[in-house]
Design an enzyme around this catalytic site. Structure first.
Site, mmCIF file in Angstrom:
data_model
loop_
_atom_site.group_PDB
_atom_site.id
_atom_site.type_symbol
_atom_site.label_atom_id
_atom_site.label_comp_id
_atom_site.label_asym_id
_atom_site.label_seq_id
_atom_site.Cartn_x
_atom_site.Cartn_y
_atom_site.Cartn_z
ATOM 1 N N GLY A 9 0.790 -1.231 0.000
ATOM 2 C CA GLY A 9 0.000 0.000 0.000
ATOM 3 C C GLY A 9 0.822 1.281 0.000
ATOM 4 N N THR A 131 -0.907 -8.498 -13.639
ATOM 5 C CA THR A 131 -0.571 -7.664 -14.792
ATOM 6 C C THR A 131 -0.919 -8.351 -16.108
ATOM 7 O OG1 THR A 131 1.313 -6.718 -15.986
ATOM 8 C CG2 THR A 131 1.775 -8.631 -14.636
ATOM 9 N N LYS A 161 5.121 -13.014 -11.911
ATOM 10 C CA LYS A 161 3.702 -12.672 -11.707
ATOM 11 C C LYS A 161 2.808 -13.821 -12.218
ATOM 12 C CE LYS A 161 2.098 -9.328 -10.340
ATOM 13 N NZ LYS A 161 1.764 -8.859 -8.955
HETATM 14 P P1 NAD Z 1 5.444 -0.415 -6.852
HETATM 15 O O1 NAD Z 1 6.770 -1.014 -7.191
HETATM 16 O O2 NAD Z 1 5.218 1.036 -7.013
HETATM 17 O O3 NAD Z 1 5.086 -0.762 -5.314
HETATM 18 C C1 NAD Z 1 5.313 -2.017 -4.755
HETATM 19 C C2 NAD Z 1 5.089 -1.915 -3.255
HETATM 20 O O4 NAD Z 1 5.277 -3.218 -2.686
HETATM 21 C C3 NAD Z 1 6.068 -0.979 -2.544
HETATM 22 O O5 NAD Z 1 5.397 -0.181 -1.605
HETATM 23 C C4 NAD Z 1 7.028 -1.933 -1.849
HETATM 24 O O6 NAD Z 1 7.612 -1.396 -0.663
HETATM 25 C C5 NAD Z 1 6.121 -3.110 -1.548
HETATM 26 N N1 NAD Z 1 6.861 -4.356 -1.388
HETATM 27 C C6 NAD Z 1 7.810 -4.868 -2.205
HETATM 28 N N2 NAD Z 1 8.295 -6.017 -1.708
HETATM 29 C C7 NAD Z 1 7.608 -6.250 -0.561
HETATM 30 C C8 NAD Z 1 7.644 -7.301 0.402
HETATM 31 N N3 NAD Z 1 8.501 -8.319 0.281
HETATM 32 N N4 NAD Z 1 6.801 -7.239 1.450
HETATM 33 C C9 NAD Z 1 5.937 -6.201 1.589
HETATM 34 N N5 NAD Z 1 5.883 -5.166 0.723
HETATM 35 C C10 NAD Z 1 6.701 -5.201 -0.346
HETATM 36 O O7 NAD Z 1 4.391 -1.274 -7.679
HETATM 37 P P2 NAD Z 1 3.064 -0.806 -8.451
HETATM 38 O O8 NAD Z 1 3.436 -0.317 -9.783
HETATM 39 O O9 NAD Z 1 2.244 0.012 -7.565
HETATM 40 O O10 NAD Z 1 2.369 -2.236 -8.649
HETATM 41 C C11 NAD Z 1 1.548 -2.782 -7.621
HETATM 42 C C12 NAD Z 1 1.030 -4.128 -8.094
HETATM 43 O O11 NAD Z 1 0.277 -3.962 -9.280
HETATM 44 C C13 NAD Z 1 2.121 -5.136 -8.417
HETATM 45 O O12 NAD Z 1 1.691 -6.403 -7.969
HETATM 46 C C14 NAD Z 1 2.227 -5.100 -9.929
HETATM 47 O O13 NAD Z 1 2.667 -6.329 -10.439
HETATM 48 C C15 NAD Z 1 0.795 -4.799 -10.305
HETATM 49 N N6 NAD Z 1 0.602 -4.075 -11.588
HETATM 50 C C16 NAD Z 1 1.283 -2.910 -11.834
HETATM 51 C C17 NAD Z 1 1.041 -2.218 -13.019
HETATM 52 C C18 NAD Z 1 1.738 -0.914 -13.329
HETATM 53 O O14 NAD Z 1 1.577 -0.383 -14.418
HETATM 54 N N7 NAD Z 1 2.500 -0.332 -12.410
HETATM 55 C C19 NAD Z 1 0.130 -2.720 -13.949
HETATM 56 C C20 NAD Z 1 -0.533 -3.919 -13.653
HETATM 57 C C21 NAD Z 1 -0.296 -4.582 -12.465
HETATM 58 O O1 TDX Z 2 13.589 4.460 -20.003
HETATM 59 C C1 TDX Z 2 12.687 3.813 -20.562
HETATM 60 N N1 TDX Z 2 12.600 3.824 -21.923
HETATM 61 C C2 TDX Z 2 11.666 3.125 -22.621
HETATM 62 O O2 TDX Z 2 11.622 3.163 -23.857
HETATM 63 C C3 TDX Z 2 11.723 3.021 -19.831
HETATM 64 C C4 TDX Z 2 11.774 2.970 -18.323
HETATM 65 C C5 TDX Z 2 10.780 2.321 -20.538
HETATM 66 N N2 TDX Z 2 10.757 2.354 -21.897
HETATM 67 C C6 TDX Z 2 9.724 1.575 -22.620
HETATM 68 C C7 TDX Z 2 9.624 0.120 -22.214
HETATM 69 C C8 TDX Z 2 8.146 -0.178 -22.380
HETATM 70 O O3 TDX Z 2 7.875 -0.526 -23.728
HETATM 71 O O4 TDX Z 2 8.467 2.150 -22.261
HETATM 72 C C9 TDX Z 2 7.460 1.159 -22.078
HETATM 73 C C10 TDX Z 2 6.944 1.240 -20.652
HETATM 74 O O5 TDX Z 2 7.991 0.842 -19.782
HETATM 75 P P1 TDX Z 2 7.802 0.722 -18.194
HETATM 76 O O6 TDX Z 2 7.294 2.019 -17.686
HETATM 77 O O7 TDX Z 2 9.067 0.157 -17.642
HETATM 78 O O8 TDX Z 2 6.598 -0.307 -18.091
HETATM 79 P P2 TDX Z 2 6.412 -1.823 -18.630
HETATM 80 O O9 TDX Z 2 7.709 -2.490 -18.838
HETATM 81 O O10 TDX Z 2 5.472 -1.765 -19.811
HETATM 82 O O11 TDX Z 2 5.677 -2.488 -17.361
HETATM 83 C C11 TDX Z 2 4.672 -1.758 -16.639
HETATM 84 O O12 TDX Z 2 3.383 -2.155 -16.969
HETATM 85 C C12 TDX Z 2 2.922 -3.401 -16.512
HETATM 86 C C13 TDX Z 2 4.880 -1.885 -15.128
HETATM 87 O O13 TDX Z 2 6.203 -1.508 -14.798
HETATM 88 C C14 TDX Z 2 4.585 -3.265 -14.648
HETATM 89 O O14 TDX Z 2 4.685 -3.356 -13.231
HETATM 90 C C15 TDX Z 2 3.178 -3.612 -15.046
HETATM 91 O O15 TDX Z 2 2.872 -4.918 -14.688
#
Ligand code: NAD
Ligand code: TDX
Length: 351
Positions: A9, A131, A161
Site C-alpha cells: 500500500g 498484470t 507474476k
Molecule cells: P510499486 O513497485 O510502485 O510498489 C510495490 C510496493 O510493494 C512498494 O510499496 C514496496 O515497498 C512493496 N513491497 C515490495 N516487496 C515487498 C515485500 N517483500 N513485502 C511487503 N511489501 C513489499 O508497484 P506498483 O506499480 O504500484 O504495482 C503494484 C502491483 O500492481 C504489483 O503487484 C504489480 O505487479 C501490479 N501491476 C502494476 C502495473 C503498473 O503499471 N505499475 C500494472 C498492472 C499490475
Molecule cells: O527508459 C525507458 N525507456 C523506454 O523506452 C523506460 C523505463 C521504458 N521504456 C519503454 C519500455 C516499455 O515498452 O516504455 C514502455 C513502458 O515501460 P515501463 O514504464 O518500464 O513499463 P512496462 O515495462 O510496460 O511495465 C509496466 O506495466 C505493466 C509496469 O512496470 C509493470 O509493473 C506492469 O505490470
C-alpha cells in the site's frame, strides 16, 4: 467486510487503493502492510495517515509468522495483495528478488490466510492484483488479451507474476479459498516511482536530461489512469465472482515514441518552454532485452459483468499527471535523492 489488509500500500497503485478504501469505507479498518523497499514511500499517503480507520504495519510478505500474526491481530477478512517487485528492467538484472517477493511472497500470503481462516471462508476474500504481461506479447494487429489468453510470460518479472497467479488459483481449486485475480495494463498517474517511463521522462525533461527510448520506440502499451484502476479494484473486491479473473485496461494504445512526443509537448507547455524545446532530448538507446512488442487488454468481461469503464480520457489523465509531478517537485526530488527513505524513521521514530 470489516478489516482489509492491503499489501504494497505504500507503492504507486497500492497508495491509490489505500486512499480510496480509507476514505470511502470509514467503517472498515484498512491495514497497509508494506516492507518499504525502494519503491515504498509513506509520503504517498500523508493525507490519510492520521485517519482512525487506517493502520500502517511495516513487514515482509515473505515472513509467514509475521503475516499470520498481523492477520490474527487485526481479524482480517479481506486481503488485497499488491506487494511485488514491479519493474521489468530490474528483473532482468536481479531475477531472484522477483521470484522471492512475487512468487514466495504470494504463496506465503496465501498459506498464512488459509491457516488463519481455517476453512471458514464465509465473508473472506483473497484478491490478487496482477498484470497483463503474464499473457506475453501481441503482434501489431488489433488482437487483444482476454481472460482465456494463454500465459506466455517473457521477462523474469512477468514469469514471477504468472507463477503467483497460478498459486492463487491453485488455492481456490485445492482448498476452496475465495479468490479473485485481476490483470491490468500499464498504469500512469501521481506517485509512480520515476524509474517507469512516464515519471522518469517528466523528471528528465524538467532537468534537461536525455529521454532514453528503448530501440525504435514502436512498442505499444495500453495506458490506464491509476485512479481508474483503483476504482476497478474496489468494484471487483466487492462484486467480483469468487474464482474469476477480470482483465482491466484503458483501451488506450500508444506507441512509445508517440507517447514520448506527446509528453514532451505537454511538459514543455506546462513549464512555459517554447514548443519543441525538449524534442532534442529524445534519444534512441539499446533495446530492453526480450522487450514485449505490444500489450492490449480486452476488458469487456469487467465492463459487461460489473459495469466498470475508465472515466479519465488520456488527454485529461496525462495532463493531470504532468501537472502533478511539476507541482510536486519536492516529492520527485525526495524520491530521486533517496531522502524519502527517512520518512518512516521521522514518522515512526525507527532509527
Ligand atoms: P510499486 O513497485 O510502485 O510498489 C510495490 C510496493 O510493494 C512498494 O510499496 C514496496 O515497498 C512493496 N513491497 C515490495 N516487496 C515487498 C515485500 N517483500 N513485502 C511487503 N511489501 C513489499 O508497484 P506498483 O506499480 O504500484 O504495482 C503494484 C502491483 O500492481 C504489483 O503487484 C504489480 O505487479 C501490479 N501491476 C502494476 C502495473 C503498473 O503499471 N505499475 C500494472 C498492472 C499490475
Ligand atoms: O527508459 C525507458 N525507456 C523506454 O523506452 C523506460 C523505463 C521504458 N521504456 C519503454 C519500455 C516499455 O515498452 O516504455 C514502455 C513502458 O515501460 P515501463 O514504464 O518500464 O513499463 P512496462 O515495462 O510496460 O511495465 C509496466 O506495466 C505493466 C509496469 O512496470 C509493470 O509493473 C506492469 O505490470
Amino acid at each position: 467486510m470489516g478489516n482489509i489488509l492491503i499489501t504494497g500500500g505504500a507503492g504507486f497503485i497500492g497508495s491509490h487503493v489505500v486512499r480510496r478504501f480509507v476514505r470511502r469505507y470509514p467503517n472498515c479498518h484498512i491495514i497497509n502492510f508494506d516492507k518499504l523497499t525502494y519503491a515504498g514511500n509513506l509520503a504517498n499517503l500523508r493525507d490519510v495517515e492520521g485517519m482512525d480507520n487506517y493502520t500502517f504495519v511495516r513487514g515482509d510478505v515473505c515472513d509467514y509468522d509475521m503475516v499470520r500474526e498481523v492477520l490474527c491481530r487485526y481479524h482480517v477478512d479481506g486481503i488485497i495483495h499488491l506487494a511485488a517487485e514491479s519493474h521489468v528492467d530490474r528483473s532482468i538484472y536481479d531475477p531472484f528478488t522477483f521470484a522471492q517477493t512475487n512468487v514466495m511472497g504470494t504463496l506465503t500470503m496465501l498459506q498464512a490466510a488459509k491457516d488463519y481462516w481455517q476453512g471458514n471462508w464465509n465473508g473472506k476474500l483473497f484478491y490478487h492484483v496482477s498484470t497483463d504481461e503474464v499473457y506475453g506479447s501481441l503482434a501489431v494487429d488489433g488482437s487483444r488479451f482476454t481472460e482465456i489468453s494463454r500465459y506466455e510470460p517473457h521477462s523474469p518479472y512477468s514469469a514471477s507474476k504468472a507463477s503467483s497467479d497460478h498459486f492463487v488459483r491453485a488455492f481456490h481449486d485445492t482448498y476452496g479459498m475465495p479468490v479473485v485475480v485481476t490483470n491490468c495494463s500499464n498504469n500512469y498517474g501521481p506517485y509512480q516511482f520515476p524509474e517507469k517511463l512516464i515519471p522518469l521522462f517528466i523528471n528528465n525533461i524538467r532537468h534537461g536530461r536525455p529521454l532514453p527510448v528503448y530501440g525504435s520506440g514502436e512498442n505499444v502499451r495500453d495506458w490506464l489512469y491509476v485512479e481508474d484502476h483503483a476504482r476497478a479494484v474496489d468494484i471487483v473486491f466487492h462484486e467480483g465472482r469468487s474464482g474469476e479473473t477480470y482483465n482491466i485496461g484503458g483501451a488506450n494504445e500508444w506507441r512509445n515514441i508517440d507517447l514520448v512526443r506527446l509528453l514532451v509537448r505537454i511538459t514543455d507547455r506546462l513549464l512555459g518552454n517554447a514548443p519543441g524545446t525538449s524534442d532534442r532530448l529524445i534519444t534512441h538507446v539499446t533495446d530492453r532485452k526480450g522487450h514485449d512488442m505490444r500489450y492490449a487488454i480486452d476488458a469487456s468481461k469487467l465492463t459487461g459483468e460489473l459495469g466498470w469503464q475508465p472515466e479519465y480520457s488520456f488527454e485529461q489523465g496525462l495532463e493531470a499527471t504532468v501537472r502533478w509531478y511539476l507541482d510536486n517537485d519536492e516529492w520527485l526530488d525526495g524520491v530521486t535523492s533517496g531522502d524519502y527513505m527517512n520518512y518512516y524513521a521521522r514518522m515512526y521514530g525507527d532509527r
